[in-house]
Design a protein around this motif. Structure first.
Motif, PDB file in Angstrom:
ATOM      1  N   LEU A  91      -4.365  70.994 -86.853  1.00 56.72           N
ATOM      2  CA  LEU A  91      -3.977  70.385 -85.583  1.00 56.72           C
ATOM      3  C   LEU A  91      -3.313  71.395 -84.662  1.00 56.72           C
ATOM      4  O   LEU A  91      -3.557  71.400 -83.452  1.00 56.72           O
ATOM      5  CB  LEU A  91      -3.014  69.216 -85.834  1.00 56.72           C
ATOM      6  CG  LEU A  91      -3.583  67.994 -86.559  1.00 56.72           C
ATOM      7  CD1 LEU A  91      -2.469  66.989 -86.837  1.00 56.72           C
ATOM      8  CD2 LEU A  91      -4.689  67.337 -85.738  1.00 56.72           C
ATOM      9  N   GLN A  92      -2.477  72.243 -85.237  1.00 57.55           N
ATOM     10  CA  GLN A  92      -1.720  73.189 -84.436  1.00 57.55           C
ATOM     11  C   GLN A  92      -2.624  74.164 -83.692  1.00 57.55           C
ATOM     12  O   GLN A  92      -2.286  74.635 -82.596  1.00 57.55           O
ATOM     13  CB  GLN A  92      -0.743  73.962 -85.333  1.00 57.55           C
ATOM     14  CG  GLN A  92       0.423  74.575 -84.598  1.00 57.55           C
ATOM     15  CD  GLN A  92       1.382  73.534 -84.025  1.00 57.55           C
ATOM     16  OE1 GLN A  92       1.915  72.714 -84.741  1.00 57.55           O
ATOM     17  NE2 GLN A  92       1.588  73.577 -82.730  1.00 57.55           N
ATOM     18  N   SER A  93      -3.783  74.431 -84.241  1.00 53.74           N
ATOM     19  CA  SER A  93      -4.706  75.376 -83.611  1.00 53.74           C
ATOM     20  C   SER A  93      -5.407  74.784 -82.389  1.00 53.74           C
ATOM     21  O   SER A  93      -6.013  75.507 -81.608  1.00 53.74           O
ATOM     22  CB  SER A  93      -5.763  75.829 -84.620  1.00 53.74           C
ATOM     23  OG  SER A  93      -6.513  74.715 -85.092  1.00 53.74           O
ATOM     24  N   LYS A  94      -5.316  73.458 -82.225  1.00 49.09           N
ATOM     25  CA  LYS A  94      -5.936  72.786 -81.082  1.00 49.09           C
ATOM     26  C   LYS A  94      -4.950  72.685 -79.924  1.00 49.09           C
ATOM     27  O   LYS A  94      -3.742  72.776 -80.110  1.00 49.09           O
ATOM     28  CB  LYS A  94      -6.397  71.378 -81.467  1.00 49.09           C
ATOM     29  CG  LYS A  94      -7.424  71.316 -82.574  1.00 49.09           C
ATOM     30  CD  LYS A  94      -7.765  69.862 -82.886  1.00 49.09           C
ATOM     31  CE  LYS A  94      -8.767  69.745 -84.028  1.00 49.09           C
ATOM     32  NZ  LYS A  94      -9.079  68.315 -84.343  1.00 49.09           N
ATOM     33  N   ASP A  95      -5.474  72.473 -78.733  1.00 46.80           N
ATOM     34  CA  ASP A  95      -4.609  72.210 -77.593  1.00 46.80           C
ATOM     35  C   ASP A  95      -4.047  70.799 -77.699  1.00 46.80           C
ATOM     36  O   ASP A  95      -4.671  69.905 -78.297  1.00 46.80           O
ATOM     37  CB  ASP A  95      -5.381  72.365 -76.287  1.00 46.80           C
ATOM     38  CG  ASP A  95      -4.465  72.313 -75.077  1.00 46.80           C
ATOM     39  OD1 ASP A  95      -3.543  73.139 -75.004  1.00 46.80           O
ATOM     40  OD2 ASP A  95      -4.649  71.438 -74.220  1.00 46.80           O
TER      41      ASP A  95
ATOM     42  N   TYR B 148       3.807  60.172 -79.620  1.00 47.34           N
ATOM     43  CA  TYR B 148       4.934  60.989 -79.119  1.00 47.34           C
ATOM     44  C   TYR B 148       5.444  61.924 -80.207  1.00 47.34           C
ATOM     45  O   TYR B 148       5.719  63.107 -79.941  1.00 47.34           O
ATOM     46  CB  TYR B 148       6.055  60.079 -78.613  1.00 47.34           C
ATOM     47  CG  TYR B 148       7.420  60.698 -78.694  1.00 47.34           C
ATOM     48  CD1 TYR B 148       7.780  61.757 -77.853  1.00 47.34           C
ATOM     49  CD2 TYR B 148       8.351  60.259 -79.635  1.00 47.34           C
ATOM     50  CE1 TYR B 148       9.031  62.343 -77.942  1.00 47.34           C
ATOM     51  CE2 TYR B 148       9.607  60.836 -79.727  1.00 47.34           C
ATOM     52  CZ  TYR B 148       9.945  61.879 -78.882  1.00 47.34           C
ATOM     53  OH  TYR B 148      11.183  62.474 -78.985  1.00 47.34           O
ATOM     54  N   PHE B 149       5.573  61.430 -81.452  1.00 46.70           N
ATOM     55  CA  PHE B 149       5.996  62.293 -82.553  1.00 46.70           C
ATOM     56  C   PHE B 149       5.036  63.476 -82.691  1.00 46.70           C
ATOM     57  O   PHE B 149       5.461  64.621 -82.891  1.00 46.70           O
ATOM     58  CB  PHE B 149       6.012  61.513 -83.872  1.00 46.70           C
ATOM     59  CG  PHE B 149       7.091  60.469 -83.995  1.00 46.70           C
ATOM     60  CD1 PHE B 149       8.177  60.437 -83.124  1.00 46.70           C
ATOM     61  CD2 PHE B 149       7.027  59.510 -84.991  1.00 46.70           C
ATOM     62  CE1 PHE B 149       9.168  59.478 -83.245  1.00 46.70           C
ATOM     63  CE2 PHE B 149       8.010  58.551 -85.124  1.00 46.70           C
ATOM     64  CZ  PHE B 149       9.083  58.515 -84.252  1.00 46.70           C
ATOM     65  N   ALA B 150       3.750  63.192 -82.607  1.00 49.94           N
ATOM     66  CA  ALA B 150       2.749  64.252 -82.765  1.00 49.94           C
ATOM     67  C   ALA B 150       2.875  65.294 -81.659  1.00 49.94           C
ATOM     68  O   ALA B 150       2.790  66.501 -81.922  1.00 49.94           O
ATOM     69  CB  ALA B 150       1.353  63.637 -82.758  1.00 49.94           C
ATOM     70  N   ALA B 151       3.082  64.843 -80.429  1.00 57.64           N
ATOM     71  CA  ALA B 151       3.227  65.783 -79.316  1.00 57.64           C
ATOM     72  C   ALA B 151       4.427  66.691 -79.534  1.00 57.64           C
ATOM     73  O   ALA B 151       4.352  67.914 -79.349  1.00 57.64           O
ATOM     74  CB  ALA B 151       3.371  65.015 -78.003  1.00 57.64           C
ATOM     75  N   THR B 152       5.546  66.094 -79.935  1.00 60.33           N
ATOM     76  CA  THR B 152       6.767  66.867 -80.159  1.00 60.33           C
ATOM     77  C   THR B 152       6.601  67.845 -81.312  1.00 60.33           C
ATOM     78  O   THR B 152       7.006  69.012 -81.220  1.00 60.33           O
ATOM     79  CB  THR B 152       7.947  65.918 -80.430  1.00 60.33           C
ATOM     80  OG1 THR B 152       8.147  65.074 -79.289  1.00 60.33           O
ATOM     81  CG2 THR B 152       9.216  66.692 -80.712  1.00 60.33           C
ATOM     82  N   ALA B 153       6.015  67.371 -82.406  1.00 54.36           N
ATOM     83  CA  ALA B 153       5.793  68.250 -83.561  1.00 54.36           C
ATOM     84  C   ALA B 153       4.858  69.397 -83.178  1.00 54.36           C
ATOM     85  O   ALA B 153       5.051  70.542 -83.614  1.00 54.36           O
ATOM     86  CB  ALA B 153       5.219  67.444 -84.724  1.00 54.36           C
ATOM     87  N   TRP B 154       3.850  69.111 -82.364  1.00 57.59           N
ATOM     88  CA  TRP B 154       2.948  70.169 -81.899  1.00 57.59           C
ATOM     89  C   TRP B 154       3.727  71.203 -81.086  1.00 57.59           C
ATOM     90  O   TRP B 154       3.543  72.411 -81.272  1.00 57.59           O
ATOM     91  CB  TRP B 154       1.828  69.552 -81.054  1.00 57.59           C
ATOM     92  CG  TRP B 154       0.826  70.549 -80.543  1.00 57.59           C
ATOM     93  CD1 TRP B 154      -0.329  70.935 -81.148  1.00 57.59           C
ATOM     94  CD2 TRP B 154       0.910  71.298 -79.322  1.00 57.59           C
ATOM     95  NE1 TRP B 154      -0.985  71.880 -80.387  1.00 57.59           N
ATOM     96  CE2 TRP B 154      -0.248  72.130 -79.254  1.00 57.59           C
ATOM     97  CE3 TRP B 154       1.828  71.362 -78.284  1.00 57.59           C
ATOM     98  CZ2 TRP B 154      -0.491  72.996 -78.185  1.00 57.59           C
ATOM     99  CZ3 TRP B 154       1.601  72.225 -77.210  1.00 57.59           C
ATOM    100  CH2 TRP B 154       0.442  73.027 -77.170  1.00 57.59           C
ATOM    101  N   HIS B 155       4.592  70.739 -80.196  1.00 60.76           N
ATOM    102  CA  HIS B 155       5.372  71.662 -79.366  1.00 60.76           C
ATOM    103  C   HIS B 155       6.225  72.587 -80.224  1.00 60.76           C
ATOM    104  O   HIS B 155       6.354  73.780 -79.914  1.00 60.76           O
ATOM    105  CB  HIS B 155       6.262  70.874 -78.407  1.00 60.76           C
ATOM    106  CG  HIS B 155       7.177  71.737 -77.589  1.00 60.76           C
ATOM    107  ND1 HIS B 155       6.747  72.466 -76.501  1.00 60.76           N
ATOM    108  CD2 HIS B 155       8.511  72.024 -77.728  1.00 60.76           C
ATOM    109  CE1 HIS B 155       7.755  73.145 -75.987  1.00 60.76           C
ATOM    110  NE2 HIS B 155       8.838  72.902 -76.712  1.00 60.76           N
TER     111      HIS B 155
END
Length: 509
Positions: free
Chosen positions: A271-275, A256-263
């Motif tokens: 990582l940010q360059s990936k979907d 969940y942290f990763a999803a939020t940080a990506w958003h």
């Protein structure tokens, strides 16, 4: 809500809506009719088809063993009227959570024929009100939105002497995991009988604490009311009595942290360059294979390994390696909500981390308030009051409780997950759909997956349980693309779980 998260949400609700939770003396003097009904006729275009339907807004009593009405529940019943043999159509009973929350959330924002006037990301706009929902599931199923005692217009009733039961009596009758399930199962059975729906395939959908409620109801309806279901839909599920505490709970936060940080574009470029859906499997694998075992070592983890894990946790969470080390590898939810955007002077929403707020001070390890809750109450309160009174023509002097007085809630003997497993084992037709938003920090999506994995440890029913994730939060349907996708997933689930004519409910040899 699950116990710990539920307490946090209850606290948040208490501050945000205290006037609604504790009704005034004048409000307590207002009485709702034990049995009432107002029917209106409507038309709409849903899933590309023009349909006609009726909306019944009313109250139906809860009876005790002596045949006395002890409470009444407010409901809204949508029934498609332009089809033959409508009494055989699928029927969905919809519950929200809290506990203490009215059915308003999914009623006028998710599956119903009308939805809030909000923008495409779910933020309130004016003028307030509702609009047609082109994605509603009403084209394939009729829907009943149920408000448990003290929510919506539902209330405890006075006895024959004109007295209300005391708090302990009310708690034992209504305000606890098992009391809640018991009286609602009886109420549903009465509703089905009074509305000639025994021939309908039946479904339960619950959101948040509502998933605890419907998991328990699946078994109670079978064993106490002899009513067998075709499906149960768990939206942003709690733990449903399946424990995930300690290091499991701590580790499960990371995806969940990763999803939020990506958003919020806080991840490294690699990582940010990936979907998002390409990033999450990598984080989930690390969580299960490396992060959870590292947390299990506690203070005896080797210093070198601790630094390696801290670096990876920072890589996936958007926090700094120093922060992870200072927290002994275990990052709490409140710290993450306060810290991720600290350098921008913003805090994150708890139930939907896309929502941002501002605190009095940038220092600290938890936010001052939940910005998503303030936004939601802002939008829902005027809309539901307008809609029920002006479009469904249900008039009453009783206040509509978005959040009702139901606490302290008895959370003991919560075996609802096991209840659901038993109901599935006893009923080969029964299937389960789990829906979760990637940005929900209250009932995070990886916790939902964990609950799914633990629901049936034999694995013999795994083909009857499915998971769907969405790019939003606790109420994923507030974001327009997810409103469409999540309704379509429910629609497909209902159609898929309708057995072929004359198909027997049995396990093949």
């Amino acid at each position: 809500m699950k116990a710990k998260a539920g307490k946090l949400l209850t606290l948040a609700i208490s501050f945000a809506a205290i006037a609604l939770i504790f009704p005034s003396q004048a409000e307590q003097l207002r009485e709702v009719e034990a049995k009432s009904q107002v029917v209106t006729k409507h038309k709409s275009t849903i899933n590309g088809d023009r349909i006609e339907y009726s909306a019944t807004a009313g109250t139906q009593p809860v009876w005790n063993e002596e045949g006395e009405a002890i409470a009444t529940l407010f409901y809204t019943y949508y029934q498609r009227t332009d089809v033959k043999e409508g009494h055989k159509r699928p029927l969905v009973f919809s519950f929200n959570g809290g506990p203490g929350s009215a059915s308003v959330w999914m009623h006028i924002a998710y599956t119903g024929p009308k939805i809030l006037n909000i923008d495409e990301e779910g933020y309130p706009i004016q003028p307030y009100g509702v609009k047609s929902n082109p994605y509603s599931i009403l084209d394939v199923a009729d829907i009943v939105y149920v408000n448990p005692v003290n929510t919506g217009y539902s209330r405890v009733l006075k006895d024959k002497d004109g007295k209300l039961p005391d708090k302990e009596q009310q708690k034992s009758s209504f305000f606890g995991v098992n009391a809640d399930v018991k009286y609602l199962a009886e109420w549903i059975s009465d509703f089905v009988s009074q509305n000639n729906r025994w021939l309908s395939p039946k479904y339960l959908i619950g959101e948040s604490y509502g998933t605890t409620r419907v998991s328990g109801l699946a078994k109670a309806l079978q064993s106490q009311q002899w009513m067998y279901l075709n499906g149960v839909i768990l939206v942003s599920p709690t733990d449903i009595g399946i424990k995930r505490d300690g290091i499991v709970k701590a580790a499960n936060r990371l995806p969940y942290f990763a999803a939020t940080a990506w958003h919020h574009k806080k991840l490294p470029e690699s990582l940010q360059s990936k979907d998002l859906v390409d990033v999450l499997p990598e984080v989930e694998t690390f969580t299960l294979r490396e992060y959870l075992p590292a947390l299990a070592r506690g203070g005896f983890i080797a210093p070198e390994r601790k630094r390696e894990i801290a670096k990876r946790v920072a890589y996936y969470s958007g926090l700094t390696e120093q922060e992870v080390l200072q927290n002994n590898l275990e990052i709490s939810d409140p710290y993450f909500w306060k810290s991720l955007l600290r350098d921008e002077g913003k805090i994150l929403g708890r139930l939907d981390s896309r929502y941002l707020g501002i605190d009095k001070k940038e220092v600290g390890d938890s936010p001052d308030y939940w910005p998503e809750l303030s936004s939601w109450i802002h939008a829902f309160t005027p809309a539901i009051n307008y809609y029920l009174r002006e479009e469904l023509n249900y008039k009453t002097d009783v206040k509509y409780n978005i959040f009702g007085s139901v606490h302290p809630w008895d959370r003991s003997k919560n075996n609802t997950g096991e209840n659901l497993r038993e109901a599935m084992a006893e009923n080969p037709f029964l299937q389960v759909l789990i829906q979760a938003g990637y940005y929900d920090g209250g009932t995070n999506y990886f916790d939902a997956k964990y609950t799914m994995w633990q629901l049936d440890q034999s694995g013999k029913m795994r083909d009857r349980v499915s998971f769907k994730g969405y790019r939003s939060g606790h109420m994923m349907y507030l974001r327009k693309p997810d409103l469409k996708a999540s309704n379509e997933d429910v629609r497909a689930f209902i159609l898929r779980t309708l057995p072929a004519e004359n198909s027997p409910a049995r396990y093949p040899r």
